[in-house]
Design a protein around this motif. Sequence first.
Motif, short mmCIF file in Angstrom:
data_model
loop_
_atom_site.label_atom_id
_atom_site.label_comp_id
_atom_site.label_asym_id
_atom_site.label_seq_id
_atom_site.Cartn_x
_atom_site.Cartn_y
_atom_site.Cartn_z
N GLU A 193 9.41 -151.82 34.41
CA GLU A 193 9.71 -151.96 35.94
C GLU A 193 8.29 -152.69 36.45
OE1 GLU A 193 10.22 -147.71 37.19
OE2 GLU A 193 12.13 -147.66 36.36
N LYS A 194 7.31 -152.20 36.07
CA LYS A 194 6.06 -153.10 36.64
C LYS A 194 5.98 -154.39 36.49
CE LYS A 194 1.28 -153.22 35.91
NZ LYS A 194 0.40 -152.93 34.84
N GLU A 195 6.41 -154.79 35.48
CA GLU A 195 6.43 -156.39 34.94
C GLU A 195 7.81 -157.13 35.25
OE1 GLU A 195 4.05 -158.35 34.02
OE2 GLU A 195 2.53 -156.85 33.52
N GLU A 196 8.84 -156.41 35.97
CA GLU A 196 10.12 -156.86 36.34
C GLU A 196 10.71 -157.55 34.88
OE1 GLU A 196 10.42 -158.66 40.15
OE2 GLU A 196 8.57 -157.72 40.88
N VAL A 197 10.55 -156.93 33.97
CA VAL A 197 11.31 -157.45 32.64
C VAL A 197 13.02 -157.51 32.86
CG1 VAL A 197 11.61 -157.39 30.56
CG2 VAL A 197 9.17 -157.20 31.48
N SER A 198 13.48 -158.61 32.61
CA SER A 198 15.09 -158.67 32.72
C SER A 198 15.70 -159.00 31.19
CB SER A 198 15.36 -160.16 33.24
OG SER A 198 14.84 -160.51 34.48
N ILE A 199 14.66 -159.33 30.21
CA ILE A 199 15.48 -159.50 28.92
C ILE A 199 14.42 -158.85 27.79
CG2 ILE A 199 15.91 -161.30 27.22
CD1 ILE A 199 16.19 -163.37 29.54
N GLY A 200 14.86 -158.21 27.03
CA GLY A 200 14.21 -157.64 25.81
C GLY A 200 14.76 -158.02 24.39
N ILE A 201 13.79 -158.46 23.87
CA ILE A 201 14.16 -159.05 22.45
C ILE A 201 13.50 -157.92 21.46
CG2 ILE A 201 13.24 -160.82 20.62
CD1 ILE A 201 12.50 -162.67 22.94
N LEU A 202 14.56 -157.48 20.68
CA LEU A 202 14.40 -156.33 19.74
C LEU A 202 14.19 -156.74 18.47
CD1 LEU A 202 17.55 -153.67 20.29
CD2 LEU A 202 14.95 -153.45 20.30
N THR A 203 12.98 -156.09 17.87
CA THR A 203 12.52 -156.68 16.66
C THR A 203 12.03 -155.17 15.94
OG1 THR A 203 10.61 -157.07 17.71
CG2 THR A 203 12.09 -159.01 16.70
N VAL A 204 12.50 -154.02 16.10
CA VAL A 204 12.10 -153.00 15.77
C VAL A 204 12.65 -152.61 14.57
CG1 VAL A 204 11.68 -151.76 18.03
CG2 VAL A 204 13.86 -151.51 16.98
N PRO A 205 12.52 -151.65 13.61
CA PRO A 205 13.06 -151.36 12.34
C PRO A 205 14.68 -150.77 12.58
CG PRO A 205 11.11 -150.32 12.43
CD PRO A 205 11.38 -150.82 13.69
N ALA A 206 15.66 -151.12 11.59
CA ALA A 206 16.74 -150.74 11.95
C ALA A 206 17.04 -149.29 12.37
CB ALA A 206 17.65 -151.18 10.70
N THR A 207 16.24 -148.27 11.67
CA THR A 207 16.38 -147.03 12.30
C THR A 207 16.08 -146.75 13.59
OG1 THR A 207 14.04 -146.88 11.44
CG2 THR A 207 15.97 -146.03 10.07
N GLU A 208 15.31 -147.63 14.26
CA GLU A 208 14.99 -147.42 15.71
C GLU A 208 15.68 -148.26 16.62
OE1 GLU A 208 12.64 -145.19 15.94
OE2 GLU A 208 12.55 -145.22 13.98
N THR A 209 16.57 -149.09 16.30
CA THR A 209 17.43 -149.94 17.03
C THR A 209 18.31 -149.28 18.08
OG1 THR A 209 17.58 -151.67 15.02
CG2 THR A 209 19.16 -151.75 16.90
N ALA A 210 18.98 -148.49 17.48
CA ALA A 210 19.93 -147.87 18.70
C ALA A 210 19.19 -147.17 19.73
CB ALA A 210 20.95 -146.76 18.02
N GLY A 211 18.29 -146.24 19.61
CA GLY A 211 17.42 -145.64 20.42
C GLY A 211 16.75 -146.47 21.28
#
Lengths: 213, 213
Positions: free
Chosen positions: A143-161
């Motif tokens: 919110e503070k940085e007004e981020v519009s796009i997220g690049i997901l590079t977490v482990p597979a187990t964390e992806t959905a969450g």
Amino acid sequence: MKRNNKLPGKTIERLSQYRRSLLLCLAQEKTHIFSHEIAALLHITPVQVRRDIMLIGYTGTLRQGYDIRELIDLIGEIIDSQDGLNVAVIGLGNLGRAILTYLSGKRTKLRIAAAFDINPEKVDKVYGGVPCYPLDRLQEILEKEEVSIGILTVPATETAGVANTLVNCGIKGILNYTPKPINVPPHVYLQEYDMITSLEKVAYFVKRNQQPG
Amino acid sequence: MKRNNKLPGKTIERLSQYRRSLLLCLAQEKTHIFSHEIAALLHITPVQVRRDIMLIGYTGTLRQGYDIRELIDLIGEIIDSQDGLNVAVIGLGNLGRAILTYLSGKRTKLRIAAAFDINPEKVDKVYGGVPCYPLDRLQEILEKEEVSIGILTVPATETAGVANTLVNCGIKGILNYTPKPINVPPHVYLQEYDMITSLEKVAYFVKRNQQPG
């Protein structure tokens, strides 16, 4: 001029690739380029190149071809956001760090504003000019940085969450590099990429070329 | 049965993605799946899924759908090489290391046989079970390990040179992750991927969705 129409995803991909190649040509102090030269760089047909560039309302000259600087600027007007967009990388393993290095300073209109990880050793450090925050501050920082796009590079187990959290934080687009596909509501633009798929495709054609017939 | 025909690249990509999703379902102890479930996982239409799966000569049952185990095996028969293929990763920066971790143990038919780097601190170490060799031993090791596919993750300045060496060593396929496009002779299968293109595509659609009209 059709600049205000929404262009298809494939056209956007090619325009992005044209710009990438044009920037490399410019770095080599080339000023003009013909459609067949762009086509050869990208392994596509000159007709495709001319069609795409006509679509964005640009024409070169018969003698000199396209003015590289002008074409780069025009592609920027079409595909970049005027005010720029802020991006966050979630998960600073090898891939996340590779992406930070890779994107650092590449496109002024896409600013990597924040990175996130759960590892206390990574948190509060700066990677390629980007501060790393603990994952539990995701909502606050997005919110503070007004981020519009997220690049997901977490482990597979964390992806959905993590994907769910991003959506709940109001993210507008997700680029998913984890090996697990995700679901997002229709107002969120999703692009997924799995290295296995690219590698299996190469392997298939390598195998087929080796076989007789 | 059309198993012996060469399938289009896009079909191979989807078959690879079906297998990826089916393996995840199997891990959750699911035994059967309907085409509309696969379609939902991959954000495509059930018609597309049924068409692809019919193309490889498989049919499910109306009541239970497809047998997941059988379908995984069949996709493997189509897209995997019987004897397996050996792969090398050239360039062990963050991206190269991410790829080694990512692919480690994922597909038995694609073995990462070797990694290469110029950094003496990385050479002669083992990363994710894969030995790292100095770049000047490329030709020797590729021949010894019978490597068919090279994954390029070197810095952009090294791309062209390393790609040429790979081609001269008789490589059959290249997956280029560097920011610089390459040229290869027609007998080498080339797949290029640039993160900037994916990110710019997401940014374009995010921006368009934000704008009224």
